[in-house]
Design a protein around this motif. Structure first.
Motif, mmCIF file in Angstrom:
data_model
loop_
_atom_site.group_PDB
_atom_site.id
_atom_site.type_symbol
_atom_site.label_atom_id
_atom_site.label_comp_id
_atom_site.label_asym_id
_atom_site.label_seq_id
_atom_site.Cartn_x
_atom_site.Cartn_y
_atom_site.Cartn_z
ATOM 1 N N MET A 1 55.105 34.340 45.959
ATOM 2 C CA MET A 1 54.551 33.922 46.983
ATOM 3 C C MET A 1 53.442 33.810 46.436
ATOM 4 N N ALA A 2 52.464 32.232 47.496
ATOM 5 C CA ALA A 2 51.386 31.981 46.759
ATOM 6 C C ALA A 2 50.293 31.692 48.333
ATOM 7 N N VAL A 3 49.290 32.068 48.323
ATOM 8 C CA VAL A 3 49.188 33.058 49.717
ATOM 9 C C VAL A 3 47.263 32.060 49.387
ATOM 10 N N ASN A 4 46.625 31.299 50.429
ATOM 11 C CA ASN A 4 45.627 30.665 50.395
ATOM 12 C C ASN A 4 44.596 31.545 50.967
ATOM 13 N N VAL A 5 43.942 31.976 50.230
ATOM 14 C CA VAL A 5 42.288 32.714 50.600
ATOM 15 C C VAL A 5 41.296 32.177 50.636
ATOM 16 N N PRO A 6 40.594 32.429 51.930
ATOM 17 C CA PRO A 6 39.118 31.428 51.994
ATOM 18 C C PRO A 6 37.983 32.083 51.290
ATOM 19 N N ALA A 7 36.948 32.080 49.966
ATOM 20 C CA ALA A 7 36.061 32.432 48.866
ATOM 21 C C ALA A 7 35.658 33.735 50.533
ATOM 22 N N CYS A 8 34.898 32.858 50.847
ATOM 23 C CA CYS A 8 33.854 33.794 52.378
ATOM 24 C C CYS A 8 34.901 34.752 52.931
ATOM 25 N N ILE A 9 36.596 35.029 52.298
ATOM 26 C CA ILE A 9 36.975 36.510 52.649
ATOM 27 C C ILE A 9 37.629 37.012 51.109
ATOM 28 N N ALA A 10 37.009 36.957 50.655
ATOM 29 C CA ALA A 10 37.291 38.121 49.384
ATOM 30 C C ALA A 10 35.797 37.635 48.964
ATOM 31 N N THR A 11 35.150 38.929 49.727
ATOM 32 C CA THR A 11 33.845 39.458 49.515
ATOM 33 C C THR A 11 33.490 40.300 48.794
ATOM 34 N N GLY A 12 34.456 41.093 48.040
ATOM 35 C CA GLY A 12 34.195 42.268 47.351
ATOM 36 C C GLY A 12 35.048 42.844 46.640
ATOM 37 N N VAL A 13 34.833 44.089 46.097
ATOM 38 C CA VAL A 13 36.393 45.454 45.359
ATOM 39 C C VAL A 13 36.960 45.874 46.272
ATOM 40 N N HIS A 14 35.793 45.773 47.684
ATOM 41 C CA HIS A 14 36.747 46.354 48.909
ATOM 42 C C HIS A 14 37.847 45.670 49.486
ATOM 43 N N TRP A 15 37.583 44.444 50.085
ATOM 44 C CA TRP A 15 38.254 43.326 50.734
ATOM 45 C C TRP A 15 39.537 43.429 49.612
ATOM 46 N N ALA A 16 39.635 43.911 47.803
ATOM 47 C CA ALA A 16 40.992 42.966 47.414
ATOM 48 C C ALA A 16 41.498 44.310 46.867
ATOM 49 N N GLN A 17 41.126 45.915 47.421
ATOM 50 C CA GLN A 17 41.871 46.920 47.401
ATOM 51 C C GLN A 17 42.535 46.869 48.540
#
Length: 408
Positions: free
Chosen positions: A245-261
Protein backbone atom coordinates in the motif's frame (compact mmCIF):
# COMPACT_ATOMS: atom_id res chain seq x y z
CA UNK A 1 5.85 51.07 -36.06
CA UNK A 2 6.84 47.39 -35.76
CA UNK A 3 4.53 44.44 -36.25
CA UNK A 4 4.05 43.85 -32.52
CA UNK A 5 2.91 47.39 -31.83
CA UNK A 6 0.23 47.28 -34.55
CA UNK A 7 -1.81 44.58 -32.87
CA UNK A 8 -4.40 46.37 -30.78
CA UNK A 9 -7.87 44.95 -31.40
CA UNK A 10 -9.40 42.26 -29.15
CA UNK A 11 -11.25 39.46 -30.92
CA UNK A 12 -14.70 38.05 -30.26
CA UNK A 13 -15.15 34.39 -29.41
CA UNK A 14 -14.97 32.02 -32.39
CA UNK A 15 -17.09 28.89 -32.31
CA UNK A 16 -17.30 27.22 -35.73
CA UNK A 17 -14.62 26.67 -38.35
CA UNK A 18 -15.71 28.99 -41.13
CA UNK A 19 -12.46 30.83 -41.83
CA UNK A 20 -8.78 30.11 -41.41
CA UNK A 21 -5.55 32.08 -41.46
CA UNK A 22 -2.38 30.33 -42.66
CA UNK A 23 0.77 32.07 -41.44
CA UNK A 24 3.71 30.65 -43.37
CA UNK A 25 6.64 32.28 -45.16
CA UNK A 26 6.82 29.49 -47.73
CA UNK A 27 4.53 30.45 -50.62
CA UNK A 28 4.53 26.87 -51.90
CA UNK A 29 2.73 25.77 -48.73
CA UNK A 30 -0.26 28.09 -49.12
CA UNK A 31 -2.03 26.79 -52.21
CA UNK A 32 -2.16 23.09 -51.22
CA UNK A 33 -3.01 24.04 -47.62
CA UNK A 34 -5.85 26.34 -48.71
CA UNK A 35 -7.18 23.69 -51.08
CA UNK A 36 -7.34 21.01 -48.39
CA UNK A 37 -8.91 23.40 -45.87
CA UNK A 38 -11.64 24.36 -48.35
CA UNK A 39 -12.25 20.72 -49.22
CA UNK A 40 -12.67 20.11 -45.49
CA UNK A 41 -15.45 22.67 -45.22
CA UNK A 42 -13.58 25.89 -44.36
CA UNK A 43 -15.18 28.46 -46.65
CA UNK A 44 -12.53 31.18 -46.44
CA UNK A 45 -8.76 30.74 -46.19
CA UNK A 46 -6.35 33.69 -46.10
CA UNK A 47 -2.54 33.54 -46.21
CA UNK A 48 0.02 35.70 -44.45
CA UNK A 49 3.63 35.38 -45.61
CA UNK A 50 5.27 37.19 -42.71
CA UNK A 51 4.66 38.50 -39.20
CA UNK A 52 3.55 41.98 -40.25
CA UNK A 53 0.84 40.62 -42.55
CA UNK A 54 -0.20 38.11 -39.87
CA UNK A 55 -0.62 40.92 -37.35
CA UNK A 56 -2.64 42.96 -39.86
CA UNK A 57 -4.92 39.98 -40.53
CA UNK A 58 -5.41 39.43 -36.80
CA UNK A 59 -6.11 43.12 -36.24
CA UNK A 60 -8.74 43.37 -38.95
CA UNK A 61 -10.99 40.44 -38.01
CA UNK A 62 -11.47 37.33 -35.93
CA UNK A 63 -10.36 33.85 -36.99
CA UNK A 64 -11.68 30.40 -36.18
CA UNK A 65 -8.51 28.49 -37.07
CA UNK A 66 -4.90 29.63 -37.39
CA UNK A 67 -2.15 27.48 -38.90
CA UNK A 68 1.08 29.01 -37.63
CA UNK A 69 4.59 28.23 -38.82
CA UNK A 70 7.18 28.93 -36.13
CA UNK A 71 9.71 30.08 -38.74
CA UNK A 72 7.97 33.11 -40.24
CA UNK A 73 10.11 36.13 -41.08
CA UNK A 74 10.39 39.32 -38.96
CA UNK A 75 8.59 37.66 -36.00
CA UNK A 76 8.88 34.18 -34.60
CA UNK A 77 5.83 32.02 -34.13
CA UNK A 78 6.23 32.40 -30.36
CA UNK A 79 5.74 36.16 -30.63
CA UNK A 80 2.52 35.56 -32.54
CA UNK A 81 1.47 33.11 -29.82
CA UNK A 82 1.94 35.86 -27.25
CA UNK A 83 -0.28 38.15 -29.29
CA UNK A 84 -2.97 35.51 -29.62
CA UNK A 85 -2.86 34.83 -25.87
CA UNK A 86 -3.42 38.51 -25.14
CA UNK A 87 -6.20 39.17 -27.64
CA UNK A 88 -7.59 36.06 -29.30
CA UNK A 89 -7.68 33.16 -26.89
CA UNK A 90 -10.68 31.37 -28.42
CA UNK A 91 -8.96 30.64 -31.70
CA UNK A 92 -7.97 27.07 -32.52
CA UNK A 93 -4.26 26.95 -33.18
CA UNK A 94 -2.26 24.50 -35.29
CA UNK A 95 1.50 24.89 -34.85
CA UNK A 96 3.74 23.65 -37.65
CA UNK A 97 7.49 23.73 -38.18
CA UNK A 98 10.40 22.05 -39.89
CA UNK A 99 12.37 22.50 -36.66
CA UNK A 100 13.23 19.43 -34.53
CA UNK A 101 10.33 17.92 -32.62
CA UNK A 102 11.66 19.22 -29.28
CA UNK A 103 11.28 22.80 -30.55
CA UNK A 104 7.78 22.08 -31.82
CA UNK A 105 6.74 20.40 -28.56
CA UNK A 106 8.12 23.23 -26.47
CA UNK A 107 6.23 25.81 -28.52
CA UNK A 108 3.02 23.80 -28.15
CA UNK A 109 3.50 23.58 -24.39
CA UNK A 110 4.11 27.31 -24.22
CA UNK A 111 0.94 28.06 -26.20
CA UNK A 112 -1.14 25.90 -23.87
CA UNK A 113 0.50 27.59 -20.90
CA UNK A 114 -0.69 30.91 -22.33
CA UNK A 115 -4.25 29.56 -22.43
CA UNK A 116 -4.55 28.77 -26.14
CA UNK A 117 -6.37 25.76 -27.57
CA UNK A 118 -3.69 23.89 -29.54
CA UNK A 119 -5.45 21.58 -31.96
CA UNK A 120 -2.18 20.02 -33.15
CA UNK A 121 1.58 20.49 -33.35
CA UNK A 122 2.94 18.95 -36.54
CA UNK A 123 6.21 18.74 -38.42
CA UNK A 124 6.30 19.99 -41.99
CA UNK A 125 5.47 19.12 -44.65
CA UNK A 126 1.87 18.48 -43.59
CA UNK A 127 -0.13 15.71 -45.17
CA UNK A 128 -3.63 16.39 -46.45
CA UNK A 129 -5.09 13.76 -44.12
CA UNK A 130 -3.61 15.54 -41.09
CA UNK A 131 -5.30 18.80 -42.07
CA UNK A 132 -8.65 17.11 -42.68
CA UNK A 133 -8.48 15.40 -39.29
CA UNK A 134 -7.80 18.71 -37.54
CA UNK A 135 -10.84 20.38 -39.09
CA UNK A 136 -13.06 17.36 -38.41
CA UNK A 137 -12.00 17.25 -34.76
CA UNK A 138 -12.65 20.98 -34.36
CA UNK A 139 -16.18 20.65 -35.79
CA UNK A 140 -16.97 17.76 -33.45
CA UNK A 141 -15.75 19.79 -30.47
CA UNK A 142 -16.56 23.43 -31.22
CA UNK A 143 -15.62 24.79 -27.82
CA UNK A 144 -11.94 25.61 -27.38
CA UNK A 145 -9.81 23.78 -24.84
CA UNK A 146 -9.51 26.97 -22.86
CA UNK A 147 -13.29 27.44 -22.66
CA UNK A 148 -13.96 23.78 -21.97
CA UNK A 149 -11.58 23.50 -19.04
CA UNK A 150 -13.46 22.71 -15.82
CA UNK A 151 -13.82 25.57 -13.44
CA UNK A 152 -12.05 24.77 -10.20
CA UNK A 153 -12.44 26.52 -6.91
CA UNK A 154 -9.26 28.26 -5.92
CA UNK A 155 -7.55 27.38 -2.67
CA UNK A 156 -8.53 30.76 -1.23
CA UNK A 157 -12.22 29.84 -1.40
CA UNK A 158 -11.96 26.97 1.11
CA UNK A 159 -12.09 28.14 4.70
CA UNK A 160 -10.30 26.42 7.55
CA UNK A 161 -13.69 25.41 8.96
CA UNK A 162 -14.68 23.72 5.67
CA UNK A 163 -11.41 21.82 5.51
CA UNK A 164 -11.48 20.73 9.14
CA UNK A 165 -15.07 19.63 8.70
CA UNK A 166 -14.13 17.60 5.64
CA UNK A 167 -11.60 15.69 7.75
CA UNK A 168 -13.72 15.32 10.91
CA UNK A 169 -16.86 14.28 9.02
CA UNK A 170 -14.85 11.96 6.72
CA UNK A 171 -16.01 13.75 3.60
CA UNK A 172 -12.45 13.12 2.41
CA UNK A 173 -12.39 9.46 1.50
CA UNK A 174 -9.67 7.02 0.55
CA UNK A 175 -9.59 5.68 -2.99
CA UNK A 176 -7.24 2.95 -4.20
CA UNK A 177 -5.59 2.62 -7.61
CA UNK A 178 -4.12 -0.84 -8.29
CA UNK A 179 -0.50 -1.45 -9.27
CA UNK A 180 0.58 -4.54 -11.23
CA UNK A 181 3.83 -6.27 -12.06
CA UNK A 182 4.87 -5.09 -15.53
CA UNK A 183 6.07 -8.55 -16.58
CA UNK A 184 3.58 -11.00 -15.07
CA UNK A 185 0.55 -8.77 -14.56
CA UNK A 186 0.23 -9.97 -10.97
CA UNK A 187 -1.33 -7.47 -8.57
CA UNK A 188 1.34 -5.76 -6.49
CA UNK A 189 -0.91 -3.55 -4.37
CA UNK A 190 -2.30 -0.04 -4.67
CA UNK A 191 -1.69 3.64 -4.16
CA UNK A 192 -4.10 5.33 -1.78
CA UNK A 193 -5.52 8.65 -3.01
CA UNK A 194 -7.73 11.27 -1.35
CA UNK A 195 -11.09 12.34 -2.80
CA UNK A 196 -13.28 15.02 -1.22
CA UNK A 197 -17.01 14.18 -1.48
CA UNK A 198 -18.72 17.51 -0.98
CA UNK A 199 -22.30 18.10 0.12
CA UNK A 200 -23.22 19.48 -3.31
CA UNK A 201 -22.39 16.10 -4.88
CA UNK A 202 -19.08 17.14 -6.43
CA UNK A 203 -15.96 15.06 -5.91
CA UNK A 204 -12.67 16.95 -5.76
CA UNK A 205 -9.24 15.56 -6.59
CA UNK A 206 -6.29 16.42 -4.31
CA UNK A 207 -4.94 19.14 -6.60
CA UNK A 208 -8.12 21.11 -5.95
CA UNK A 209 -7.86 21.22 -2.15
CA UNK A 210 -4.28 20.40 -1.13
CA UNK A 211 -3.08 24.00 -1.59
CA UNK A 212 -5.76 25.13 0.84
CA UNK A 213 -4.84 22.35 3.27
CA UNK A 214 -1.24 23.51 3.18
CA UNK A 215 -2.21 27.15 3.63
CA UNK A 216 -4.33 26.33 6.68
CA UNK A 217 -1.70 24.06 8.27
CA UNK A 218 -3.77 20.88 7.84
CA UNK A 219 -1.45 18.83 5.62
CA UNK A 220 -0.10 16.84 8.54
CA UNK A 221 -3.63 15.99 9.73
CA UNK A 222 -4.58 14.88 6.21
CA UNK A 223 -1.42 12.77 5.91
CA UNK A 224 -2.06 11.09 9.26
CA UNK A 225 -5.64 10.37 8.20
CA UNK A 226 -4.55 8.80 4.90
CA UNK A 227 -1.98 6.66 6.71
CA UNK A 228 -4.75 5.41 8.99
CA UNK A 229 -6.90 4.58 5.95
CA UNK A 230 -4.01 2.66 4.40
CA UNK A 231 -3.33 0.71 7.58
CA UNK A 232 -7.04 -0.09 7.97
CA UNK A 233 -7.17 -1.44 4.42
CA UNK A 234 -4.12 -3.63 5.00
CA UNK A 235 -5.70 -4.97 8.17
CA UNK A 236 -8.91 -5.76 6.25
CA UNK A 237 -7.07 -7.97 3.76
CA UNK A 238 -6.31 -11.65 4.18
CA UNK A 239 -3.73 -12.27 6.91
CA UNK A 240 -1.47 -14.02 4.38
CA UNK A 241 -1.60 -11.16 1.89
CA UNK A 242 1.65 -9.52 0.85
CA UNK A 243 0.10 -6.70 -1.18
CA UNK A 244 1.72 -3.29 -0.78
CA UNK A 245 0.00 0.00 0.00
CA UNK A 246 1.56 3.29 -1.16
CA UNK A 247 0.78 6.53 0.69
CA UNK A 248 1.69 10.04 -0.49
CA UNK A 249 3.56 12.17 2.03
CA UNK A 250 4.62 15.76 1.28
CA UNK A 251 8.34 16.34 1.83
CA UNK A 252 7.47 19.25 4.11
CA UNK A 253 5.74 16.79 6.48
CA UNK A 254 8.54 14.19 6.54
CA UNK A 255 10.69 16.51 8.63
CA UNK A 256 12.97 14.15 10.50
CA UNK A 257 13.48 11.07 12.63
CA UNK A 258 10.77 11.95 15.18
CA UNK A 259 8.09 12.10 12.49
CA UNK A 260 9.30 8.84 10.92
CA UNK A 261 9.21 7.06 14.27
CA UNK A 262 5.64 8.28 14.83
CA UNK A 263 4.66 6.56 11.56
CA UNK A 264 6.42 3.37 12.67
CA UNK A 265 4.60 3.50 16.03
CA UNK A 266 1.30 4.06 14.23
CA UNK A 267 1.86 0.97 12.06
CA UNK A 268 2.89 -1.12 15.07
CA UNK A 269 -0.26 -0.28 17.03
CA UNK A 270 -2.38 -0.97 13.93
CA UNK A 271 -0.75 -4.40 13.59
CA UNK A 272 0.64 -3.58 10.15
CA UNK A 273 3.85 -5.07 8.76
CA UNK A 274 5.87 -2.02 7.63
CA UNK A 275 7.30 -3.97 4.69
CA UNK A 276 3.83 -3.77 3.14
CA UNK A 277 3.85 0.04 3.19
CA UNK A 278 5.44 2.37 0.63
CA UNK A 279 5.89 5.96 1.76
CA UNK A 280 5.86 8.07 -1.43
CA UNK A 281 7.61 11.39 -0.83
CA UNK A 282 6.19 14.00 -3.17
CA UNK A 283 8.41 16.40 -5.12
CA UNK A 284 8.05 19.55 -3.04
CA UNK A 285 9.97 21.54 -0.48
CA UNK A 286 13.08 22.17 -2.58
CA UNK A 287 16.62 21.11 -1.77
CA UNK A 288 16.66 22.81 1.63
CA UNK A 289 14.42 20.12 3.12
CA UNK A 290 16.58 17.24 1.84
CA UNK A 291 18.80 16.80 4.95
CA UNK A 292 15.77 16.45 7.25
CA UNK A 293 14.09 14.22 4.66
CA UNK A 294 17.21 12.02 4.53
CA UNK A 295 16.87 11.43 8.27
CA UNK A 296 13.17 10.62 8.01
CA UNK A 297 13.55 8.20 5.10
CA UNK A 298 16.59 6.50 6.69
CA UNK A 299 14.59 5.95 9.89
CA UNK A 300 11.67 4.55 7.92
CA UNK A 301 13.97 2.20 6.00
CA UNK A 302 15.54 1.02 9.26
CA UNK A 303 12.03 0.29 10.57
CA UNK A 304 11.27 -1.82 7.50
CA UNK A 305 9.23 0.57 5.34
CA UNK A 306 9.68 1.04 1.60
CA UNK A 307 10.26 4.63 0.51
CA UNK A 308 9.70 6.08 -2.95
CA UNK A 309 10.57 9.37 -4.58
CA UNK A 310 7.24 10.27 -6.18
CA UNK A 311 6.71 11.92 -9.59
CA UNK A 312 10.41 11.74 -10.32
CA UNK A 313 11.53 14.47 -12.67
CA UNK A 314 8.61 16.81 -12.07
CA UNK A 315 10.18 18.76 -9.20
CA UNK A 316 13.17 21.04 -8.97
CA UNK A 317 15.47 18.89 -6.86
CA UNK A 318 15.07 15.32 -8.13
CA UNK A 319 18.70 14.36 -8.64
CA UNK A 320 19.94 16.12 -5.53
CA UNK A 321 17.22 14.46 -3.46
CA UNK A 322 17.94 11.07 -4.98
CA UNK A 323 21.62 11.55 -4.12
CA UNK A 324 20.99 12.44 -0.47
CA UNK A 325 17.94 10.35 0.45
CA UNK A 326 18.01 6.51 0.52
CA UNK A 327 14.90 5.71 -1.51
CA UNK A 328 14.40 2.13 -2.63
CA UNK A 329 11.66 2.96 -5.13
CA UNK A 330 11.38 5.51 -7.91
CA UNK A 331 8.00 6.51 -9.33
CA UNK A 332 7.90 8.05 -12.79
CA UNK A 333 5.30 10.70 -13.47
CA UNK A 334 2.62 10.17 -16.12
CA UNK A 335 3.78 13.25 -18.05
CA UNK A 336 7.11 11.58 -18.90
CA UNK A 337 5.28 8.55 -20.27
CA UNK A 338 2.89 10.70 -22.33
CA UNK A 339 5.81 12.47 -23.99
CA UNK A 340 7.63 9.18 -24.57
CA UNK A 341 4.73 7.79 -26.58
CA UNK A 342 5.52 9.93 -29.60
CA UNK A 343 8.90 11.60 -29.12
CA UNK A 344 12.30 9.95 -29.36
CA UNK A 345 14.04 12.34 -26.96
CA UNK A 346 11.41 11.65 -24.30
CA UNK A 347 11.77 7.88 -24.75
CA UNK A 348 15.52 8.29 -24.33
CA UNK A 349 14.99 10.18 -21.08
CA UNK A 350 12.50 7.58 -19.84
CA UNK A 351 14.88 4.73 -20.71
CA UNK A 352 17.79 6.45 -18.97
CA UNK A 353 15.72 7.11 -15.85
CA UNK A 354 14.61 3.49 -15.60
CA UNK A 355 18.16 2.24 -16.20
CA UNK A 356 19.51 4.59 -13.52
CA UNK A 357 16.93 3.39 -10.99
CA UNK A 358 17.66 -0.26 -11.72
CA UNK A 359 21.39 0.34 -11.22
CA UNK A 360 20.51 1.80 -7.82
CA UNK A 361 18.58 -1.40 -7.03
CA UNK A 362 15.35 0.56 -6.77
CA UNK A 363 11.92 -0.62 -7.85
CA UNK A 364 10.64 1.40 -10.82
CA UNK A 365 6.93 2.28 -10.92
CA UNK A 366 5.46 4.02 -13.97
CA UNK A 367 2.06 5.65 -13.58
CA UNK A 368 -0.33 6.74 -16.32
CA UNK A 369 -0.20 3.44 -18.23
CA UNK A 370 -3.38 3.58 -20.33
CA UNK A 371 -2.84 1.24 -23.29
CA UNK A 372 -1.10 -2.01 -24.12
CA UNK A 373 1.28 0.06 -26.22
CA UNK A 374 2.26 1.95 -23.04
CA UNK A 375 2.69 -1.34 -21.20
CA UNK A 376 4.83 -2.87 -23.93
CA UNK A 377 7.07 0.20 -24.05
CA UNK A 378 7.76 0.49 -20.32
CA UNK A 379 8.12 -3.28 -19.99
CA UNK A 380 10.74 -3.31 -22.75
CA UNK A 381 12.64 -0.55 -20.93
CA UNK A 382 12.82 -2.54 -17.71
CA UNK A 383 10.01 -1.07 -15.60
CA UNK A 384 8.99 -3.27 -12.66
CA UNK A 385 5.50 -2.01 -11.80
CA UNK A 386 2.75 -0.22 -13.69
CA UNK A 387 -0.21 1.85 -12.57
CA UNK A 388 -2.94 3.45 -14.66
CA UNK A 389 -6.29 3.16 -16.40
CA UNK A 390 -5.16 0.07 -18.34
CA UNK A 391 -5.49 -1.81 -15.06
CA UNK A 392 -8.15 0.22 -13.24
CA UNK A 393 -9.11 3.68 -12.09
CA UNK A 394 -8.94 4.66 -8.44
CA UNK A 395 -11.83 3.10 -6.52
CA UNK A 396 -13.36 3.14 -3.02
CA UNK A 397 -12.15 0.63 -0.42
CA UNK A 398 -15.01 -1.87 -0.86
CA UNK A 399 -14.47 -2.03 -4.61
CA UNK A 400 -10.72 -2.39 -4.17
CA UNK A 401 -11.15 -5.35 -1.80
CA UNK A 402 -13.40 -6.97 -4.40
CA UNK A 403 -10.77 -6.23 -7.03
CA UNK A 404 -8.18 -7.96 -4.86
CA UNK A 405 -10.45 -10.99 -4.41
CA UNK A 406 -10.89 -11.32 -8.19
CA UNK A 407 -7.13 -11.58 -8.70
CA UNK A 408 -6.96 -15.00 -7.04
Amino acid sequence: MNALAQFVSPQPEARMIQNALVVDSNELQHLPMAKVLRQSGVSEVISALDGARAVAALRDRSWDLIVLDLDITDLTGLQVIDLLAERCRNVRLVIVSSQPSRILNAASAYARHRGLAVAAALRKPLKAEQVRNIVAAAVESPTSAHDAAPVKRSAQQFSREELRGALLEQQIQAYFQPQHCAITGVLRGAEILARWHRADGSVLAPAEFLPAMEREGLLESLTSYMLSCAFDCIAAEDSESSLLMAVNVPACIATGVHWAQSVADHAYHAGVDPSRVVIEITEDGGERCNPALAGAVTQLRLRGFNCAIDDFGSGDSSLDRLLQVPFNELKINRSMLVEARDHAHARCLLASTIAMARQMVATVVVEGVETYRDLDMVRSLGCHTTQGYLHARAMPKAEYLQYVARQD
